[in-house]
Design a protein around this motif. Structure first.
Motif, PDB file in Angstrom:
ATOM      1  N   GLU A  26      49.941  -8.801  24.072  1.00 24.93           N
ATOM      2  CA  GLU A  26      51.389  -8.936  24.245  1.00 24.93           C
ATOM      3  C   GLU A  26      52.120  -8.449  22.993  1.00 24.93           C
ATOM      4  OE1 GLU A  26      54.047 -12.703  25.291  1.00 24.93           O
ATOM      5  OE2 GLU A  26      52.303 -12.399  26.596  1.00 24.93           O
ATOM      6  N   LYS A  27      51.635  -8.905  21.848  1.00 22.37           N
ATOM      7  CA  LYS A  27      52.269  -8.501  20.590  1.00 22.37           C
ATOM      8  C   LYS A  27      52.109  -6.989  20.379  1.00 22.37           C
ATOM      9  CE  LYS A  27      52.525  -9.271  15.646  1.00 22.37           C
ATOM     10  NZ  LYS A  27      51.862  -9.730  14.428  1.00 22.37           N
ATOM     11  N   ALA A  28      50.921  -6.494  20.708  1.00 24.95           N
ATOM     12  CA  ALA A  28      50.666  -5.059  20.545  1.00 24.95           C
ATOM     13  C   ALA A  28      51.629  -4.255  21.403  1.00 24.95           C
ATOM     14  CB  ALA A  28      49.226  -4.742  20.925  1.00 24.95           C
ATOM     15  N   ARG A  29      51.839  -4.718  22.638  1.00 24.02           N
ATOM     16  CA  ARG A  29      52.738  -4.004  23.554  1.00 24.02           C
ATOM     17  C   ARG A  29      54.151  -3.982  22.978  1.00 24.02           C
ATOM     18  NH1 ARG A  29      50.919  -6.286  27.942  1.00 24.02           N
ATOM     19  NH2 ARG A  29      49.388  -4.651  28.368  1.00 24.02           N
ATOM     20  N   ASP A  30      54.581  -5.147  22.457  1.00 22.07           N
ATOM     21  CA  ASP A  30      55.928  -5.232  21.871  1.00 22.07           C
ATOM     22  C   ASP A  30      56.062  -4.299  20.673  1.00 22.07           C
ATOM     23  OD1 ASP A  30      56.548  -7.065  23.735  1.00 22.07           O
ATOM     24  OD2 ASP A  30      56.437  -8.816  22.407  1.00 22.07           O
ATOM     25  N   MET A  31      55.060  -4.341  19.820  1.00 24.36           N
ATOM     26  CA  MET A  31      55.168  -3.543  18.599  1.00 24.36           C
ATOM     27  C   MET A  31      55.132  -2.051  18.905  1.00 24.36           C
ATOM     28  SD  MET A  31      53.252  -5.574  15.559  1.00 24.36           S
ATOM     29  CE  MET A  31      53.687  -4.265  14.448  1.00 24.36           C
ATOM     30  N   MET A  32      54.335  -1.681  19.905  1.00 25.91           N
ATOM     31  CA  MET A  32      54.290  -0.265  20.284  1.00 25.91           C
ATOM     32  C   MET A  32      55.626   0.150  20.873  1.00 25.91           C
ATOM     33  SD  MET A  32      50.428   0.158  21.772  1.00 25.91           S
ATOM     34  CE  MET A  32      50.452   1.934  22.042  1.00 25.91           C
ATOM     35  N   ALA A  33      56.203  -0.722  21.690  1.00 26.88           N
ATOM     36  CA  ALA A  33      57.512  -0.418  22.287  1.00 26.88           C
ATOM     37  C   ALA A  33      58.554  -0.261  21.180  1.00 26.88           C
ATOM     38  CB  ALA A  33      57.900  -1.529  23.250  1.00 26.88           C
ATOM     39  N   ASP A  34      58.505  -1.146  20.204  1.00 25.12           N
ATOM     40  CA  ASP A  34      59.420  -1.088  19.054  1.00 25.12           C
ATOM     41  C   ASP A  34      59.317   0.248  18.329  1.00 25.12           C
ATOM     42  OD1 ASP A  34      60.823  -3.331  19.092  1.00 25.12           O
ATOM     43  OD2 ASP A  34      59.822  -4.324  17.393  1.00 25.12           O
ATOM     44  N   ALA A  35      58.112   0.756  18.253  1.00 23.72           N
ATOM     45  CA  ALA A  35      57.895   1.998  17.524  1.00 23.72           C
ATOM     46  C   ALA A  35      58.098   3.214  18.431  1.00 23.72           C
ATOM     47  CB  ALA A  35      56.491   2.008  16.930  1.00 23.72           C
ATOM     48  N   GLY A  36      58.603   2.963  19.639  1.00 26.00           N
ATOM     49  CA  GLY A  36      58.861   4.072  20.550  1.00 26.00           C
ATOM     50  C   GLY A  36      57.601   4.629  21.187  1.00 26.00           C
TER      51      GLY A  36
END
Lengths: 302, 293
Positions: free
Chosen positions: B143-153
């Motif tokens: 979940e965190k990985a998905r969020d962080m990847m989304a944050d980084a575009g």
């Protein structure tokens, strides 16, 4: 992107299964088959076979070249192979034919399973631990060049019955190929991956499980392909020496009993069964290394 | 972009963002690294001393094969020192009595050729650290990985393998993977070396953006002077092997920076000031016949 490239990438996308991103192996196989039929390869392959079989037919049955005249001709072999009432007792309609195939395949399966179950872990540890390698590898390297045939007398002395010696001989060459390739696979892993994993907090055994094993997998499967090939080599050698069934036995007894067409039937059958086992391992490898399959597919596309 | 007050060391915060407590300051003290024996060995690092201030980008520039990577490997814990010591936030990483640091998630390396595991999908790569360290369940880490990847575009490539995405995107995924474990310092070893110059400039802006968001200390190695001045708060120019600082510059071009900086007078001045020093070392390295490393 050209039309074919486009359809190719679409095919790959379609071959990608559900949300977890794993390629459905069936879809991939169909996709490949379709591509194969569109390419010139099957037609070239057909021409290749025709030339080979045509030469056989002409050399033996039409031109009757010296030395070739003694050989069973193409038509003789094919009619014997497909006959409901074969002259020499072996054709696709005889139960015995399948018994021979089954016995040989069973021996291969047992030997290959043992070789993999022992060879892969051994190879992994050889590559992983320098100390372990220093103990084991010299012995390994000294035994490896000894051909399986040289083991025949010892195998018969060591193992009871006629079945176990044959399986042991089949196992030997397989085992070396698997263990050696696995070791090379571990040694081929870029040290950056191991460092990256330890940076990210992986313990030693986690590095082994998440980096070493998957990183060595391409080499392991190369090893398994070689392994199953050499297993057939040594199986036939073993069956010629001992045993009462199996394709090697068929070839050997047909020779002593002057049933030449049956020899060819045995050889062709070996070719086909050997190819199928090899292909099965390749498919298993593709399934287990989807990352690689996809990379290679993209490589074709570019 | 609105005008920013001139950047000063005391106000490390970007205007409008409160300065978090910055971690990850590294102090390199009198470090010597010799490969091989005293007589026959190669001296890679020679009494090297400088600071990597917390919450800033420090770029080390030097000719290829000068020993920059040796320094990075010592901080990361891949190699031992011959003498000297390295501190991270006033704690000794390595020094007398313990010449090799222990690799750990407080210092994450991004490698020259990239080290995303090709057999794991991008999201599995990003989630790898927390799962290995066992402080997150697989589900939470994903979940965190998905969020962080989304944050980084980086949306939409989660379930792809690294082999299926471009090398530029791979680098960005790798940096997200590094940030997942909340490191004190990122150690970047010529991460953009293999990229073409257009991709490179995109990567630089992306890296700066990541930096402004996370304020993680960055130790960046390169042989590209322009890259160094564009990214760095501080640029350390190294001599050719054995490597030690030849010149240390504080780049007072205000952050946040974007590619417009490249055409400013101040940027040109820094380039002019340093080009001669870098060229001199490069010539020496060439004359010494140093091989690319």
């Amino acid at each position: 992107m050209s039309q074919t490239e486009l359809s190719h990438s679409r095919g790959i996308t379609a071959a990608r299964g559900n949300t977890d991103g794993h390629v459905s192996i069936l879809a991939l196989t169909f996709h490949r088959a379709a591509l194969w039929l569109q390419s010139p390869r099957p037609y070239l392959m057909f021409i290749g076979f025709s030339l080979f079989l045509g030469f056989w037919y002409l050399a033996v049955e039409v031109w009757k070249l010296p030395r070739f005249a003694e050989m069973p001709g193409l038509t003789t072999v094919v009619s014997e192979w497909l006959s409901k009432n074969p002259t020499y007792g072996l054709s696709i309609f005889m139960e015995e034919y399948y018994l021979h195939i089954w016995v040989s395949t069973r021996r291969i399966a047992i030997a290959f399973f043992l070789a993999t179950a022992i060879g892969v872990p051994l190879g992994l540890f050889l590559g992983w631990s320098k100390r372990f390698k220093q103990y084991v590898f010299p012995v390994f390297e000294l035994l490896r060049p000894v051909p399986p045939l040289a083991w025949v007398p010892l195998a018969i002395v060591m193992f009871a019955g006629s079945e176990t010696p044959v399986i042991f001989l089949t196992f030997l060459a397989s085992f070396y190929a698997t263990a050696l390739n696995t070791m090379l696979g571990v040694e081929s892993i870029d040290v950056s991956y191991i460092r990256a994993a330890s940076c990210l907090g992986a313990k030693r055994w986690q590095v082994f499980r998440h980096i070493i094993v998957p990183g060595a997998l391409p080499f392991i499967f190369t090893g398994l392909q070689i392994s199953v090939g050499v297993a057939w080599f040594s199986l036939v050698a073993g069956e010629m020496v001992s045993g009462q069934y199996g394709l090697g036995y068929v070839i050997n007894t047909s020779y002593t009993m002057v049933r030449y067409p049956t020899i060819i039937i045995g050889m062709v059958t070996l070719g086909i069964v050997g190819y199928v086992t090899s292909a099965a391992i390749r498919m298993l490898g593709d399934y287990m290394m989807q990352w690689r399959t996809r990379e290679l597919a993209l490589g074709e596309e570019r | 972009m609105t005008t920013q007050p001139a950047y000063t060391r005391s106000s490390a915060a970007v205007a409008g963002i409160a300065a978090p407590v910055c971690k990850g300051g590294v102090r390199i003290m009198d470090v010597v690294k010799r490969y091989g024996t005293q007589d026959a060995g190669v001296l890679a690092v020679d009494h090297c001393t400088f600071d990597v201030p917390a919450g800033e980008i420090t770029v080390v520039v030097g000719p290829s094969g000068c020993g920059k990577t040796t320094l990075l490997n010592a901080i990361a814990g891949f190699h031992s020192l011959t003498s000297g010591s390295i501190y991270l936030d006033n704690e000794m990483l390595c020094g007398p009595g313990r010449l090799k640091a222990e690799p750990g998630p407080d210092r994450i390396v991004v490698f020259q050729n990239g080290a995303l595991f090709p057999w794991k999908t991008n999201i599995e790569n990003v989630a790898f650290g927390p799962i290995m360290q066992g402080y997150m369940t697989r589900r939470d880490a994903f979940e965190k990985a998905r969020d962080m990847m989304a944050d980084a575009g980086l949306r939409g490539i989660e379930n792809n393998y690294p082999g299926e995405i471009s090398s530029g995107v791979r680098r960005r995924v790798e940096i997200v993977r590094a940030l997942m474990t909340d490191p004190k310092i990122l150690l970047l070893d010529e991460p953009y070396r293999a990229l073409d110059s257009l991709t490179k400039s995109v990567m630089h802006e992306a890296l700066l953006e990541t930096f402004y968001k996370n304020r993680v200390t960055i130790f960046f190695i390169t042989h590209d002077l322009e890259e160094a001045i564009f990214l760095g708060h501080r640029v350390v120019i190294m001599t050719t092997r054995p490597c030690k600082p030849k010149k240390i510059l504080d780049i007072d071009i205000p952050h946040p920076r974007d590619y417009n900086v490249l055409t400013t007078k101040r940027f040109r001045e820094f380039m002019d000031e340093t080009a001669a020093a870098v060229h001199e070392e490069a010539t020496k390295a060439f004359a010494a016949g140093e091989k690319e490393r």
